[in-house]
Write a protein that holds these residues in place. Structure first.
Motif, mmCIF file in Angstrom:
data_model
loop_
_atom_site.group_PDB
_atom_site.id
_atom_site.type_symbol
_atom_site.label_atom_id
_atom_site.label_comp_id
_atom_site.label_asym_id
_atom_site.label_seq_id
_atom_site.Cartn_x
_atom_site.Cartn_y
_atom_site.Cartn_z
ATOM 1 N N HIS A 55 -12.768 -15.084 -96.026
ATOM 2 C CA HIS A 55 -11.749 -14.045 -95.890
ATOM 3 C C HIS A 55 -12.421 -12.739 -95.490
ATOM 4 O O HIS A 55 -13.655 -12.631 -95.466
ATOM 5 N N GLY A 56 -11.606 -11.753 -95.189
ATOM 6 C CA GLY A 56 -12.102 -10.514 -94.593
ATOM 7 C C GLY A 56 -13.228 -9.877 -95.386
ATOM 8 O O GLY A 56 -14.313 -9.614 -94.832
ATOM 9 N N TYR A 57 -13.001 -9.683 -96.680
ATOM 10 C CA TYR A 57 -14.011 -9.026 -97.492
ATOM 11 C C TYR A 57 -15.301 -9.840 -97.495
ATOM 12 O O TYR A 57 -16.390 -9.310 -97.364
ATOM 13 N N GLN A 105 -19.120 -8.918 -96.506
ATOM 14 C CA GLN A 105 -20.203 -9.113 -97.466
ATOM 15 C C GLN A 105 -21.319 -9.981 -96.890
ATOM 16 O O GLN A 105 -22.503 -9.680 -97.005
ATOM 17 N N TYR A 143 -11.047 -5.292 -89.197
ATOM 18 C CA TYR A 143 -9.708 -5.846 -89.015
ATOM 19 C C TYR A 143 -9.224 -5.849 -87.571
ATOM 20 O O TYR A 143 -8.698 -6.871 -87.108
ATOM 21 N N SER A 147 -12.448 -15.484 -106.850
ATOM 22 C CA SER A 147 -12.052 -14.551 -107.900
ATOM 23 C C SER A 147 -10.579 -14.707 -108.273
ATOM 24 O O SER A 147 -10.039 -13.916 -109.026
ATOM 25 N N ARG A 206 -7.908 -14.527 -106.327
ATOM 26 C CA ARG A 206 -6.916 -13.736 -105.602
ATOM 27 C C ARG A 206 -6.408 -14.500 -104.379
ATOM 28 O O ARG A 206 -7.098 -15.351 -103.833
ATOM 29 N N GLU A 207 -5.192 -14.155 -103.987
ATOM 30 C CA GLU A 207 -4.688 -14.694 -102.717
ATOM 31 C C GLU A 207 -5.395 -13.980 -101.590
ATOM 32 O O GLU A 207 -5.319 -12.755 -101.483
ATOM 33 N N VAL A 208 -6.099 -14.741 -100.764
ATOM 34 C CA VAL A 208 -6.779 -14.106 -99.631
ATOM 35 C C VAL A 208 -6.455 -14.875 -98.361
ATOM 36 O O VAL A 208 -5.992 -16.016 -98.405
ATOM 37 N N ALA A 233 -5.759 -7.300 -100.692
ATOM 38 C CA ALA A 233 -6.693 -8.210 -101.341
ATOM 39 C C ALA A 233 -8.122 -7.726 -101.144
ATOM 40 O O ALA A 233 -8.948 -7.729 -102.065
ATOM 41 N N HIS A 234 -8.397 -7.305 -99.906
ATOM 42 C CA HIS A 234 -9.722 -6.815 -99.568
ATOM 43 C C HIS A 234 -10.102 -5.636 -100.463
ATOM 44 O O HIS A 234 -11.180 -5.597 -101.049
ATOM 45 N N ALA A 275 -8.933 -4.933 -103.306
ATOM 46 C CA ALA A 275 -9.088 -5.353 -104.697
ATOM 47 C C ALA A 275 -10.473 -5.938 -104.940
ATOM 48 O O ALA A 275 -11.060 -5.788 -106.012
ATOM 49 N N GLU A 276 -11.017 -6.593 -103.920
ATOM 50 C CA GLU A 276 -12.340 -7.191 -104.065
ATOM 51 C C GLU A 276 -13.442 -6.129 -104.099
ATOM 52 O O GLU A 276 -14.533 -6.367 -104.582
ATOM 53 N N MET A 277 -13.159 -4.996 -103.466
ATOM 54 C CA MET A 277 -14.210 -3.992 -103.294
ATOM 55 C C MET A 277 -14.532 -3.316 -104.621
ATOM 56 O O MET A 277 -13.688 -3.157 -105.492
ATOM 57 N N ASP A 278 -15.794 -2.911 -104.751
ATOM 58 C CA ASP A 278 -16.203 -2.184 -105.954
ATOM 59 C C ASP A 278 -15.524 -0.838 -105.972
ATOM 60 O O ASP A 278 -15.052 -0.379 -107.001
#
Lengths: 109, 868
Positions: free
Chosen positions: A26-28, A32, A50, A71, A73-75, B28-29, B31-34
């Motif tokens: 997913h994006g995050y 990473q 994005y 984690s 979450r819906e991603v 969502a992104h 939420a994942e971030m610190d």
């Protein structure tokens, strides 16, 4: 935030395709992974990530689908399509050729 | 590429969902971030991402459209006026074009119809088959030449069933002339048109459907036509015809063989046919015409053969008349008072001139938009100050303009349809001429768009601050110069010119259609065919009997058909330039009966008979070209040789006794009937048909019986044709022309109405603009009369200037149109009429414009000062 200055133009697409080649992300996670795999040298800002992902979707190189992340979450996860894989090969070859030529030139000149 | 486009469309269709998904994805992104704050502005990010799909212009367009719609709704008066103005222009033009196209410019559905020509010999279209064969065998300028007989009733027999059909005979090259025409089977060929060939026929698609149930087996089957067996060899394709707007006969047969059936009602008469040829591309038409004319002159085989003395034959003219367009089929001028209208094609050509009518609505809307531009300057300036980009503003204004023209286009088409169904539905089915519609709409759009831009252009000129400040509080500033003083003047000039053009056109057309004879509904006409030998005495006998019918005021006879010949001598009898001229034979009393005025001299009397000196009456056109301003009465009209070596006629010189009014523009010579007969010199023009005319005192219909009886009594064996008044006869042929006249007048009136409307708009806008200023003036002590004078002076000056210019232009326009042979010459009366009409129309426009002026005079200063 000059963290991205190290990225030559157009390379972001290559990097995203490359990290998606081995797994769906997913994006995050994409951001990473690029960060980690580059020894924390490269960082992708969301402002570029994005639009780049939308471009990949538009070109049909990736497909997106919803999933539950580690984690919980819906991603939205991105997966490479066959044409995306082809594009990746193309971009890698191109990049290698150009960077070799540049390295060669830097050594000789 | 295609896949990309498809994905784009898919995205567009699922846009809402896609955008929501992007939003969730980004949430969502974060939420994942610190540190979610590092994510940046989500809205901006989302927009940037969505922009990748390249659909932003669509959003903008939608927004522009909504904005434009809001703007137009906010000023309903302006919107209605602009849309209606343009719509009327578009509607009228589209109708006129559609009409002209369907009625006049429809072409035969055959390959290159422009190469088709019909022979017209001395004004006659009928030829003997012998004459046709002679020309056909010797002429070289035609790719194909055919002769077609008139349609005749015949009986088609199939087994024991019989049915009535229409049949025509065509010579061998018929299908070569008109091009491929078969739906099935083969066409008739030259090989079929020989005496030893087996009898064959080609049938129409309609007959094939109707009587053969579209059976392919019809081809090769044997039918009988008037009891003679013939084989069907082909079926012509649906819609194939040889003259626009008319159906083909059911059966086509070869001309030749004696074995082929004789169409029933033809057998008695001399069989004649019309000659139609397809010009070969590599030969100038002129040469072909001369060649054919020489052949016909030399052949001695043309139809009026024994009535065609040597003298005349060398002068008879061959015209190769265009066929294949609607306009060629428009029957012109079949009444007693004639002179052929050869100028119809040119008149149709001027339709294009009238596209300029569209300039007026365009100018009107332009003026409206300009006026609006000034009132909107502040708004635009404010928006620019708030950061709107200039390009964006231009787009928005353009959208507004486009919306206006689109609305106008829709309303225009509706108007066109209404107009057509009201006025022209019986002439032709409604035909939306797409080319014309596109052309008019494009012109409107360009005009609207370019003027819609004005606010953007003016607003970005100069500094914003002063424009925002520039309120209407008594300091009109630069806006004070009326938006288009020059535009208004120009508009008035154009309207004047258009009005003049329309009037001149309509008048020329009316002259074509209006019977020149006075009270044509009291002129009873009948055609008879007494046979050549009887002609002389028959005319005298019939006339004297007709005179005795109670209720008949005067009577006359004239040859039904004129002869079209060349006159090649000047006034002194020397060989000069060739003048084409119509020759008519008339009896004494012709001018009294038709009440056609004689400009000079006298008409024929009973004394102008064989024994007396030969006399002639010429018309004004001929008098002008032969004698100029000299009075031709008493002079001689000598007949010299047209070409060196041709015989001159010494005894044939004629004394001119009168000059008739020229009603149609072609030269004409009238000869007395009594002098045509004796030595046969001029017998040619008696031909066989004679038209008798009786002017009656009362109701023409009630006298038809007695007149017919008198005609019968004078020669029992002669067939007497149908009774008709001159008015009826003229009216029949000229429907299309009258229709066109109506269109012209309509367009002219429209231009005028539009101009008046524009004038009203200008004055009213002027008053609006300056209300506040006028309030100040009144407060400062200006009297009502001063204020009114101010408005009148400043608002109406350009109008008056335009009017004067327009009045000055109209004689020039008339002159130009005459020189271009678009209209007949305009005399003082016409010019005065135009001037009067223009002035009248403009005066009424002033009257309309007086309304806002009156408002000024009643202005309440307190309200005016606050007026925004």
């Amino acid at each position: 935030m000059p963290r991205e200055t190290g990225l030559p133009p157009g390379t972001l697409t290559l990097l995203i395709l490359r990290v998606l080649n081995t797994q769906t992300l997913h994006g995050y996670a994409i951001a990473q992974r690029i960060h980690n795999l580059s020894n924390e040298e490269l960082a992708v800002e969301e402002g570029s990530l994005y639009p780049a992902l939308q471009k990949l979707l538009l070109n049909g190189w990736v497909k997106a689908s919803w999933a539950i992340s580690e984690s919980g979450r819906e991603v939205r996860e991105y997966r490479l399509t066959p044409s995306g894989r082809k594009q990746l090969d193309l971009l890698v070859t191109d990049y290698r050729r150009v960077s070799q030529a540049i390295a060669f030139l830097l050594d000789r000149a | 590429m295609l896949a990309r486009a498809l994905r784009r469309i898919w995205y567009l269709l699922n846009r809402r969902r896609m955008e929501r998904e992007l939003e969730r994805e980004m949430a969502a992104h974060r939420a994942e971030m610190d540190d979610p704050r590092r994510f940046g502005a989500p809205l901006r990010l989302r927009e940037q991402s969505a922009d990748v799909w390249g659909l932003r212009w669509l959003d903008d367009l939608w927004r522009d459209l909504r904005h434009a719609a809001r703007q137009l709704r906010r000023t309903p008066g302006f919107t209605l006026a602009a849309v209606f103005t343009l719509a009327v222009g578009i509607g009228a033009n589209t109708t006129a074009f559609g009409l002209v196209k369907t009625v006049f410019f429809a072409e035969l559905p055959v390959p290159s119809p422009e190469a088709l020509r019909q022979f017209e010999w001395a004004g006659h279209r009928d030829f003997s088959e012998a004459a046709f064969r002679y020309v056909h065998d010797h002429v070289s300028g035609f790719a194909a030449l055919t002769c077609v007989t008139g349609q005749a009733d015949a009986t088609l027999g199939r087994g024991d069933r019989e049915e009535p059909v229409r049949a025509s005979r065509v010579s061998g090259e018929f299908f070569r002339t008109f091009g491929p025409a078969m739906a099935a089977g083969r066409p008739l060929t030259p090989a079929d048109d020989r005496a030893e060939a087996p009898p064959v026929s080609a049938i129409s698609y309609e007959l094939w459907q109707r009587s053969f149930g579209s059976e392919p087996s019809a081809i090769g089957s044997v039918i009988t036509i008037d009891d003679v067996p013939v084989t069907i060899v082909g079926v012509m394709r649906r819609g194939f015809t040889t003259s626009v707007g008319r159906r083909l006969p059911d059966v086509l047969l070869p001309t030749t063989p004696s074995r082929a059936p004789e169409a029933s009602d033809r057998s008695a008469r001399e069989r004649s046919c019309r000659i139609i040829g397809r010009l070969s591309a590599d030969r100038p038409e002129e040469l072909t015409q001369q060649e054919s004319e020489r052949l016909l002159r030399g052949s001695g085989l043309t139809l009026p053969i024994d009535r065609e003395p040597q003298l005349l034959r060398s002068r008879l003219r061959l015209v190769l008349r265009r066929v294949g367009r609607g306009i060629d089929e428009v029957p012109v001028d079949r009444g007693l008072v004639r002179g052929l209208a050869n100028d119809l094609p040119q008149i149709a050509g001027t339709m294009f001139l009238l596209l300029s009518v569209l300039i007026v609505p365009c100018a009107n809307v332009a003026a409206m938009l300009l006026a609006r531009a000034i009132t909107r300057r502040q708004e635009i300036a404010a928006r620019l100050a708030l950061g709107a980009s200039r390009a964006r503003l231009v787009r928005q204004l353009l959208t507004e303009g486009a919306m206006l023209s689109a609305l106008a286009g829709v309303v225009g088409v509706l108007l066109s349809w209404v107009l057509w169904s009201m006025a022209f539905s019986d002439a032709a089915p409604f035909a939306l001429d797409l080319t014309a519609l596109a052309a008019t709409a494009a012109i409107c759009a360009v005009a609207t768009l370019s003027f819609a831009l004005v606010p953007a252009l003016t607003a970005t000129r100069g500094d914003l601050a002063s424009q925002i400040r520039e309120s209407s509080a008594g300091t009109p500033g630069r806006a004070r110069s009326a938006p288009g003083a020059s535009l208004v003047a120009l508009q008035v000039v154009i309207s004047c010119i258009l009005l003049a053009v329309a009037l001149l056109q309509a008048r020329s057309l009316l002259r074509l259609t209006q019977p020149a004879a006075v009270e044509p509904e009291r002129l009873l006409l009948v055609d008879v065919n007494p046979g050549r030998d009887a002609a002389g005495s028959y005319v005298d006998e019939s006339l004297s009997r007709l005179t005795r019918v109670p209720g008949v005021v005067s009577v006359a006879a004239a040859s039904s058909d004129g002869l079209y010949i060349s006159l090649c001598e000047d006034a002194e009898g020397r060989a000069g330039r060739e003048i084409p001229v119509w020759l008519w034979g008339i009896s004494p009393g012709y001018f009294a009966t038709t009440r056609l005025p004689l400009l000079r001299g006298r008409e024929f009397t009973g004394l102008d008979s064989g024994a007396a000196g030969s006399v002639a009456i010429i018309n004004g056109v001929l008098a002008q070209s032969l004698f100029g301003r000299v009075n031709p009465v008493g002079r001689r009209l000598p007949l010299a040789a047209c070409r060196p070596g041709e015989p001159t006629v010494t005894s044939g010189s004629l004394t001119i006794v009168g000059v008739a009014v020229d009603d149609r523009g072609s030269a004409a010579i009238y000869l007395p009937y009594a002098q045509l007969a004796p030595d046969g010199t001029m017998r040619a023009i008696t031909l066989s048909r004679i038209t008798f005319a009786a002017r009656v005192a009362g109701n023409a219909v009630s006298l038809a019986g007695p007149v017919r009886r008198a005609m019968r009594e004078s020669a029992p064996g002669v067939t007497v044709g149908a009774m008709e008044t001159e008015a009826e006869r003229k009216g029949r042929g000229s429907r299309a022309v009258r229709m066109l006249t109506a269109v012209y007048l309509l367009l002219g009136l429209l231009a005028t109405a539009q101009a008046a409307f524009g004038l009203y708009g200008t004055v009213s806008h002027f008053v609006n603009r300056r209300t506040a200023e006028i309030g100040v003036r009144i407060v400062l002590g200006a009297r009502t009369s001063d204020v009114v004078r101010l408005v009148v002076r400043q608002a109406l000056t350009p109008v008056v200037i335009g009017l004067l210019l327009g009045l000055a232009c109209s004689p020039i326009v008339a002159r130009v149109m005459w020189a271009a042979r678009l209209t007949s010459e305009a005399g003082w009366t016409e010019l005065l009429a135009i001037a009067a009409l223009i002035t009248l129309v403009m005066l009424s426009a002033f009257a309309v414009a007086a309304r806002p002026v009156r408002r000024v005079s009643r202005l309440d200063p307190a309200a005016a000062l606050r007026y925004e």
